[in-house]
Scaffold this motif. Structure first.
Motif, PDB file in Angstrom:
ATOM      1  N   LEU A   1      41.359  35.007  32.336  1.00 37.00           N
ATOM      2  CA  LEU A   1      42.803  35.117  32.146  1.00 37.00           C
ATOM      3  C   LEU A   1      43.025  36.227  31.135  1.00 37.00           C
ATOM      4  CD1 LEU A   1      45.712  33.951  32.528  1.00 37.00           C
ATOM      5  CD2 LEU A   1      45.262  32.620  30.460  1.00 37.00           C
ATOM      6  N   GLU A   2      43.827  37.217  31.512  1.00 36.40           N
ATOM      7  CA  GLU A   2      44.147  38.314  30.596  1.00 36.40           C
ATOM      8  C   GLU A   2      45.595  38.169  30.142  1.00 36.40           C
ATOM      9  OE1 GLU A   2      42.870  42.710  30.892  1.00 36.40           O
ATOM     10  OE2 GLU A   2      44.927  42.626  31.683  1.00 36.40           O
ATOM     11  N   THR A   3      45.766  38.002  28.837  1.00 35.67           N
ATOM     12  CA  THR A   3      47.090  37.951  28.223  1.00 35.67           C
ATOM     13  C   THR A   3      47.243  39.184  27.343  1.00 35.67           C
ATOM     14  OG1 THR A   3      46.254  36.679  26.329  1.00 35.67           O
ATOM     15  CG2 THR A   3      47.124  35.416  28.203  1.00 35.67           C
ATOM     16  N   THR A   4      48.456  39.385  26.835  1.00 31.78           N
ATOM     17  CA  THR A   4      48.700  40.458  25.878  1.00 31.78           C
ATOM     18  C   THR A   4      48.763  39.822  24.490  1.00 31.78           C
ATOM     19  OG1 THR A   4      49.937  41.711  27.511  1.00 31.78           O
ATOM     20  CG2 THR A   4      50.292  42.294  25.198  1.00 31.78           C
ATOM     21  N   GLY A   5      47.946  40.329  23.570  1.00 29.96           N
ATOM     22  CA  GLY A   5      47.927  39.792  22.216  1.00 29.96           C
ATOM     23  C   GLY A   5      49.312  39.849  21.591  1.00 29.96           C
ATOM     24  N   ARG A   6      49.774  38.720  21.080  1.00 29.67           N
ATOM     25  CA  ARG A   6      51.133  38.637  20.539  1.00 29.67           C
ATOM     26  C   ARG A   6      51.316  39.463  19.270  1.00 29.67           C
ATOM     27  NH1 ARG A   6      48.184  34.497  19.776  1.00 29.67           N
ATOM     28  NH2 ARG A   6      47.919  33.603  17.707  1.00 29.67           N
ATOM     29  N   VAL A   7      50.255  39.738  18.546  1.00 30.60           N
ATOM     30  CA  VAL A   7      50.344  40.553  17.327  1.00 30.60           C
ATOM     31  C   VAL A   7      49.856  41.976  17.601  1.00 30.60           C
ATOM     32  CG1 VAL A   7      49.517  40.804  14.962  1.00 30.60           C
ATOM     33  CG2 VAL A   7      50.084  38.533  15.844  1.00 30.60           C
ATOM     34  N   SER A   8      48.701  42.084  18.254  1.00 30.96           N
ATOM     35  CA  SER A   8      48.085  43.394  18.456  1.00 30.96           C
ATOM     36  C   SER A   8      48.680  44.167  19.630  1.00 30.96           C
ATOM     37  CB  SER A   8      46.580  43.230  18.696  1.00 30.96           C
ATOM     38  OG  SER A   8      46.360  42.600  19.955  1.00 30.96           O
ATOM     39  N   GLY A   9      49.179  43.442  20.639  1.00 26.48           N
ATOM     40  CA  GLY A   9      49.646  44.097  21.855  1.00 26.48           C
ATOM     41  C   GLY A   9      48.506  44.522  22.779  1.00 26.48           C
ATOM     42  N   LEU A  10      47.269  44.184  22.400  1.00 26.78           N
ATOM     43  CA  LEU A  10      46.093  44.553  23.190  1.00 26.78           C
ATOM     44  C   LEU A  10      45.777  43.485  24.230  1.00 26.78           C
ATOM     45  CD1 LEU A  10      43.803  45.779  20.269  1.00 26.78           C
ATOM     46  CD2 LEU A  10      45.108  47.191  21.887  1.00 26.78           C
ATOM     47  N   PRO A  11      45.119  43.864  25.329  1.00 24.75           N
ATOM     48  CA  PRO A  11      44.708  42.863  26.324  1.00 24.75           C
ATOM     49  C   PRO A  11      43.668  41.921  25.733  1.00 24.75           C
ATOM     50  CG  PRO A  11      44.297  45.111  27.122  1.00 24.75           C
ATOM     51  CD  PRO A  11      44.757  45.213  25.711  1.00 24.75           C
ATOM     52  N   ARG A  12      43.837  40.624  26.001  1.00 21.14           N
ATOM     53  CA  ARG A  12      42.905  39.592  25.537  1.00 21.14           C
ATOM     54  C   ARG A  12      42.415  38.828  26.753  1.00 21.14           C
ATOM     55  NH1 ARG A  12      41.655  41.718  20.944  1.00 21.14           N
ATOM     56  NH2 ARG A  12      43.371  41.846  19.478  1.00 21.14           N
ATOM     57  N   ARG A  13      41.098  38.828  26.957  1.00 20.01           N
ATOM     58  CA  ARG A  13      40.516  38.197  28.145  1.00 20.01           C
ATOM     59  C   ARG A  13      39.780  36.922  27.759  1.00 20.01           C
ATOM     60  NH1 ARG A  13      38.457  43.476  31.594  1.00 20.01           N
ATOM     61  NH2 ARG A  13      40.575  44.205  32.044  1.00 20.01           N
ATOM     62  N   THR A  14      40.164  35.839  28.419  1.00 16.44           N
ATOM     63  CA  THR A  14      39.613  34.526  28.129  1.00 16.44           C
ATOM     64  C   THR A  14      38.968  33.944  29.389  1.00 16.44           C
ATOM     65  OG1 THR A  14      41.397  34.152  26.538  1.00 16.44           O
ATOM     66  CG2 THR A  14      40.175  32.216  27.280  1.00 16.44           C
ATOM     67  N   PRO A  15      37.669  33.637  29.335  1.00 18.10           N
ATOM     68  CA  PRO A  15      37.040  32.957  30.461  1.00 18.10           C
ATOM     69  C   PRO A  15      37.564  31.524  30.540  1.00 18.10           C
ATOM     70  CG  PRO A  15      35.407  33.902  28.966  1.00 18.10           C
ATOM     71  CD  PRO A  15      36.722  33.962  28.284  1.00 18.10           C
ATOM     72  N   LEU A  16      37.812  31.069  31.738  1.00 15.37           N
ATOM     73  CA  LEU A  16      38.303  29.709  31.897  1.00 15.37           C
ATOM     74  C   LEU A  16      38.020  29.213  33.296  1.00 15.37           C
ATOM     75  CD1 LEU A  16      41.024  30.474  33.589  1.00 15.37           C
ATOM     76  CD2 LEU A  16      42.024  30.675  31.338  1.00 15.37           C
ATOM     77  N   GLY A  17      38.325  27.955  33.509  1.00 14.66           N
ATOM     78  CA  GLY A  17      38.193  27.353  34.835  1.00 14.66           C
ATOM     79  C   GLY A  17      39.572  27.023  35.358  1.00 14.66           C
ATOM     80  N   GLY A  18      39.715  27.095  36.636  1.00 21.24           N
ATOM     81  CA  GLY A  18      40.982  26.775  37.273  1.00 21.24           C
ATOM     82  C   GLY A  18      40.807  26.924  38.771  1.00 21.24           C
ATOM     83  N   ARG A  19      41.905  26.811  39.482  1.00 28.06           N
ATOM     84  CA  ARG A  19      41.826  26.912  40.941  1.00 28.06           C
ATOM     85  C   ARG A  19      43.076  27.573  41.480  1.00 28.06           C
ATOM     86  NH1 ARG A  19      39.529  22.112  43.198  1.00 28.06           N
ATOM     87  NH2 ARG A  19      37.680  23.412  43.350  1.00 28.06           N
ATOM     88  N   ARG A  20      42.836  28.463  42.443  1.00 26.89           N
ATOM     89  CA  ARG A  20      43.948  29.090  43.150  1.00 26.89           C
ATOM     90  C   ARG A  20      44.345  28.193  44.316  1.00 26.89           C
ATOM     91  NH1 ARG A  20      44.542  35.272  45.357  1.00 26.89           N
ATOM     92  NH2 ARG A  20      46.642  34.988  46.183  1.00 26.89           N
ATOM     93  N   VAL A  21      45.658  27.970  44.433  1.00 22.82           N
ATOM     94  CA  VAL A  21      46.222  27.220  45.552  1.00 22.82           C
ATOM     95  C   VAL A  21      47.348  28.082  46.095  1.00 22.82           C
ATOM     96  CG1 VAL A  21      47.347  25.088  46.302  1.00 22.82           C
ATOM     97  CG2 VAL A  21      45.663  25.018  44.440  1.00 22.82           C
TER      98      VAL A  21
END
Length: 131
Positions: free
Chosen positions: A33-53
């Motif tokens: 999951l790639e979010t935008t850092g709320r302070v830095s404005g930089l891309p933040r990538r987090t490994p996670l589990g989930g499912r596409r439906v």
């Protein structure tokens, strides 16, 4: 004095931040999951589990609003999700009224077991993927 759930949060996030996440981010087909850092404005990538439906991606945050990526989503819900090696843009929505334990039963088993075991404030997140 800190509570057991606070210790679990600190220990788990330290393990994830310094060991698990750097390794998992390197795996070409692991979901990110790639979010935008709320302070830095930089891309933040987090490994996670989930499912596409269909055009929706579901996940459960183990620490709810304490998770950094959830805090980033609150600041900017535009995200990207890497599924099967391909990136998809979307909009994330926090779902506090969804039953996260029931949701975990529909998601990949190994990740769901870890989230249930370690989590202290489960929160469902839905990402509406752009088509």
């Amino acid at each position: 004095m800190s509570s057991p759930s606070d210790f679990r949060f600190r220990a788990t996030t330290a393990f994830q931040r310094y060991l698990a996440n750097p390794l998992m981010r390197r795996l070409p087909f692991h979901t990110l999951l790639e979010t935008t850092g709320r302070v830095s404005g930089l891309p933040r990538r987090t490994p996670l589990g989930g499912r596409r439906v269909g055009d929706t991606f579901w996940l459960v945050s183990e620490f709810g609003e304490r998770s950094q990526y959830v805090r980033n989503i609150q600041a900017d819900p535009r995200v990207r999700v890497r599924i099967g090696g391909r990136w998809h843009s979307g909009t994330a929505h926090l779902m506090p009224d969804d039953d996260p334990v029931a949701r975990l039963r529909t998601l990949p088993r190994a990740n769901s077991a870890a989230v249930r075991t370690l989590g202290t404030g489960l929160l469902t997140v839905r990402v509406d993927l752009e088509t």
